[in-house]
Write an enzyme that holds these catalytic residues in place. Structure first.
Site, PDB file in Angstrom:
ATOM      1  N   THR A  78       0.831  -1.210   0.000  1.00  0.00           N
ATOM      2  CA  THR A  78       0.000   0.000   0.000  1.00  0.00           C
ATOM      3  C   THR A  78       0.867   1.262   0.000  1.00  0.00           C
ATOM      4  O   THR A  78       0.629   2.182  -0.780  1.00  0.00           O
ATOM      5  CB  THR A  78      -0.935   0.002   1.235  1.00  0.00           C
ATOM      6  OG1 THR A  78      -1.791  -1.135   1.150  1.00  0.00           O
ATOM      7  CG2 THR A  78      -1.767   1.271   1.307  1.00  0.00           C
ATOM      8  N   ASN A 157      -6.107  -8.748  -8.199  1.00  0.00           N
ATOM      9  CA  ASN A 157      -6.239  -9.559  -6.988  1.00  0.00           C
ATOM     10  C   ASN A 157      -7.567 -10.301  -6.896  1.00  0.00           C
ATOM     11  O   ASN A 157      -7.669 -11.290  -6.192  1.00  0.00           O
ATOM     12  CB  ASN A 157      -6.039  -8.690  -5.746  1.00  0.00           C
ATOM     13  CG  ASN A 157      -6.778  -7.371  -5.813  1.00  0.00           C
ATOM     14  OD1 ASN A 157      -6.564  -6.574  -6.728  1.00  0.00           O
ATOM     15  ND2 ASN A 157      -7.658  -7.145  -4.875  1.00  0.00           N
ATOM     16  N   GLN A 185       0.327  -8.834  -6.608  1.00  0.00           N
ATOM     17  CA  GLN A 185      -0.208 -10.185  -6.859  1.00  0.00           C
ATOM     18  C   GLN A 185       0.654 -10.977  -7.835  1.00  0.00           C
ATOM     19  O   GLN A 185       0.693 -12.205  -7.787  1.00  0.00           O
ATOM     20  CB  GLN A 185      -1.641 -10.109  -7.410  1.00  0.00           C
ATOM     21  CG  GLN A 185      -2.688  -9.685  -6.402  1.00  0.00           C
ATOM     22  CD  GLN A 185      -2.937 -10.725  -5.327  1.00  0.00           C
ATOM     23  OE1 GLN A 185      -2.743 -11.922  -5.520  1.00  0.00           O
ATOM     24  NE2 GLN A 185      -3.361 -10.276  -4.165  1.00  0.00           N
ATOM     25  N   THR A 243      13.436   4.017  10.848  1.00  0.00           N
ATOM     26  CA  THR A 243      14.302   2.873  11.140  1.00  0.00           C
ATOM     27  C   THR A 243      13.772   1.650  10.416  1.00  0.00           C
ATOM     28  O   THR A 243      12.578   1.366  10.458  1.00  0.00           O
ATOM     29  CB  THR A 243      14.377   2.625  12.657  1.00  0.00           C
ATOM     30  OG1 THR A 243      14.911   3.794  13.264  1.00  0.00           O
ATOM     31  CG2 THR A 243      15.258   1.431  12.988  1.00  0.00           C
ATOM     32  N   CYS A 331     -22.570  -8.042   1.772  1.00  0.00           N
ATOM     33  CA  CYS A 331     -23.972  -7.670   1.920  1.00  0.00           C
ATOM     34  C   CYS A 331     -24.282  -7.729   3.396  1.00  0.00           C
ATOM     35  O   CYS A 331     -24.970  -8.615   3.880  1.00  0.00           O
ATOM     36  CB  CYS A 331     -24.882  -8.626   1.161  1.00  0.00           C
ATOM     37  SG  CYS A 331     -26.642  -8.335   1.418  1.00  0.00           S
TER      38      CYS A 331
HETATM   39  C1  LIG Z   1      -2.396  -6.991  -1.113  1.00  0.00           C
HETATM   40  C2  LIG Z   1      -2.318  -6.018  -2.227  1.00  0.00           C
HETATM   41  C3  LIG Z   1      -1.863  -4.705  -2.040  1.00  0.00           C
HETATM   42  C4  LIG Z   1      -1.533  -4.165  -0.671  1.00  0.00           C
HETATM   43  O1  LIG Z   1      -0.366  -4.703  -0.129  1.00  0.00           O
HETATM   44  P1  LIG Z   1      -0.197  -4.627   1.460  1.00  0.00           P
HETATM   45  O2  LIG Z   1       1.221  -5.032   1.685  1.00  0.00           O
HETATM   46  O3  LIG Z   1      -1.192  -5.571   2.042  1.00  0.00           O
HETATM   47  O4  LIG Z   1      -0.438  -3.211   1.845  1.00  0.00           O
HETATM   48  C5  LIG Z   1      -1.771  -3.876  -3.122  1.00  0.00           C
HETATM   49  N1  LIG Z   1      -2.109  -4.289  -4.346  1.00  0.00           N
HETATM   50  C6  LIG Z   1      -2.543  -5.538  -4.579  1.00  0.00           C
HETATM   51  C7  LIG Z   1      -2.877  -5.943  -5.969  1.00  0.00           C
HETATM   52  C8  LIG Z   1      -2.673  -6.437  -3.533  1.00  0.00           C
HETATM   53  O5  LIG Z   1      -3.140  -7.666  -3.769  1.00  0.00           O
END
Ligand SMILES: *Cc1c(COP(=O)(O)O)cnc(C)c1O
Length: 401
Positions: A78, A157, A185, A243, A331
């Site tokens: 992320t 994903n 992914q 760090t 849902c």
């Molecule tokens: C899991 C995922 C992320 C986020 O990675 P994290 O290390 O969980 O923050 C971003 N992009 C895709 C396509 C993912 O599957």
């Protein structure tokens, strides 16, 4: 995976996260206690941490065909996505305020686009076809004089569709636009070579390849002087202060080494199980179909729509039998949030709610798959027998009752 108290546990959500492999864990452990030194410290314990990070950087770089100096560790996939997309847009904003991405990105990217929009940027979200592919012509047409960055995910994903990254990179380069791809992914599931692909920026994460959570990295092509996203110390060659997550980095490195070593075998084994699963499910259960491209697809992904029933109900019943999967929508109570990916590929609303993502990984066995198929057959027929949905009823009718 294992049987405990007579209850079988089958984990089929490897795209959400993976367990840390034993070898990875063992490599990490000494860095919590004996070799805990701050990599920036000049004494020996610090220096051993520093060299462990250098080894991990080599391992991660090798998996993606990069130079070690082009790999910058972050807190997650992320963070790498935010840095690449928002960071580049901000850095280049005197040249223009138009950026391009797709409708099917992970939220890390999608919401970064929304953020840029609020900051006054013009964001193009490219459409995809029924298999989840962007159109290269549409991409090229959407590039303007003021476009500074294009971000298109490597592999999706939810539905597993793999985009033609080299061709996209070529188009971006032709127009002098910086190109980023979210390869979280794809890593460990597709052969990746950043030089062959010609990408400028590429995001990856540790916990999707049997490494620990909370560690990611951004590949920044040599010569691209993307500034630091955070303010602080001089870690990561002044590019990413804070760090270092020493144990995380060491674990990510080891996981990358294993992923590189096992890549061909992993793809072959996981794909064989996945194909067997899809063949059985679509052959033995009526009114179900696979979402996403069957040709250019992540080896472990099976995203399947079961008509006339709710995915959430399937998920809960499978969970009661020890099987973990994920659904294309939630849902729950008042809110109905259908998957933006399934929406983008044109799956009708009522079918989105009957969609389940099964993702297979290194610890999945043929017995796990056979057990899942049996439980699934039973579950689907049970739910259909009590469901008021049929071919003539729409989701809206059911939800309004
Ligand atoms: C899991 C995922 C992320 C986020 O990675 P994290 O290390 O969980 O923050 C971003 N992009 C895709 C396509 C993912 O599957």
């Amino acid at each position: 995976m294992s049987e405990k108290n007579n209850e079988r546990r089958v984990y089929l959500d490897y795209s959400a996260t993976t367990p840390v492999k034993e070898e990875v864990l063992q490599t990490m452990l000494p860095y919590f206690t004996e070799s805990f030194g701050n990599p920036s410290s000049l004494y020996q314990v610090g220096q051993s941490s520093k060299s462990a990070i250098a080894t991990a950087r080599d391992q991660v770089a090798s998996l993606i065909g990069a130079q070690p100096s082009e790999v910058f560790f972050t807190s997650s996939g992320t963070e790498a996505d935010n840095w690449a997309f928002i960071g580049t847009a901000m850095w280049q904003r005197s040249k223009g305020k138009h950026v391009i991405t797709t409708q099917i990105e992970h939220h890390a990217l999608l919401h970064s686009g929304d953020y840029l929009k609020k900051e006054g940027f013009d964001v193009t979200y490219l459409r995809v076809d029924k298999d989840g592919f962007i159109s290269l012509e549409e991409l090229e047409k959407s590039i303007r004089e003021d476009t500074t960055v294009i971000s298109i995910m490597f592999a999706n994903n939810e539905i597993g569709t793999i985009q033609p990254i080299a061709k996209i990179a070529e188009i971006a380069k032709k127009h002098g636009v910086i190109f980023h791809t979210d390869a979280v992914q794809a890593l460990g599931n597709v052969h990746i070579d950043v030089k062959e692909l010609g990408v400028d920026l590429l995001s990856i994460s540790g916990h999707k390849i049997y490494g620990p959570k909370g560690i990611g990295a951004l590949y920044i092509r040599k010569g691209l002087n993307l500034p630091s996203f955070l303010q602080g110390g001089g870690q990561e060659s002044n590019k990413r202060p804070g760090t270092e997550n020493l144990t995380g980095i060491v674990g990510f490195g080891k996981a990358a080494e294993l992923a590189e070593k096992n890549l061909v075998k992993h793809i072959e084994e996981v794909r064989t199980l996945r194909d067997y699963f899809i063949e059985k499910v679509t052959g033995e259960i009526d009114d179900c179909h696979v979402n996403g491209s069957l040709e250019s697809r992540l080896p472990g992904n099976a995203n399947i729509t079961f008509k006339y029933i709710e995915g959430e109900a399937i998920l809960l019943l499978l969970d009661m039998k020890g099987i973990s999967v994920s659904t294309g929508s939630a849902c729950s109570s008042a809110s109905l949030t259908p998957s933006h990916v399934l929406t983008a590929i044109g799956v009708p609303m009522e079918e989105i709610h009957g969609s389940i993502r099964f993702t297979i990984g290194d610890f999945t066995t043929k017995e796990d798959i056979d057990y899942t198929i049996d439980v699934l057959k039973e579950t689907v027929s049970k739910l259909r027998s009590i469901s008021s949905l049929d071919a003539n009823t729409t989701w809206d009718v059911k939800m309004n009752k």
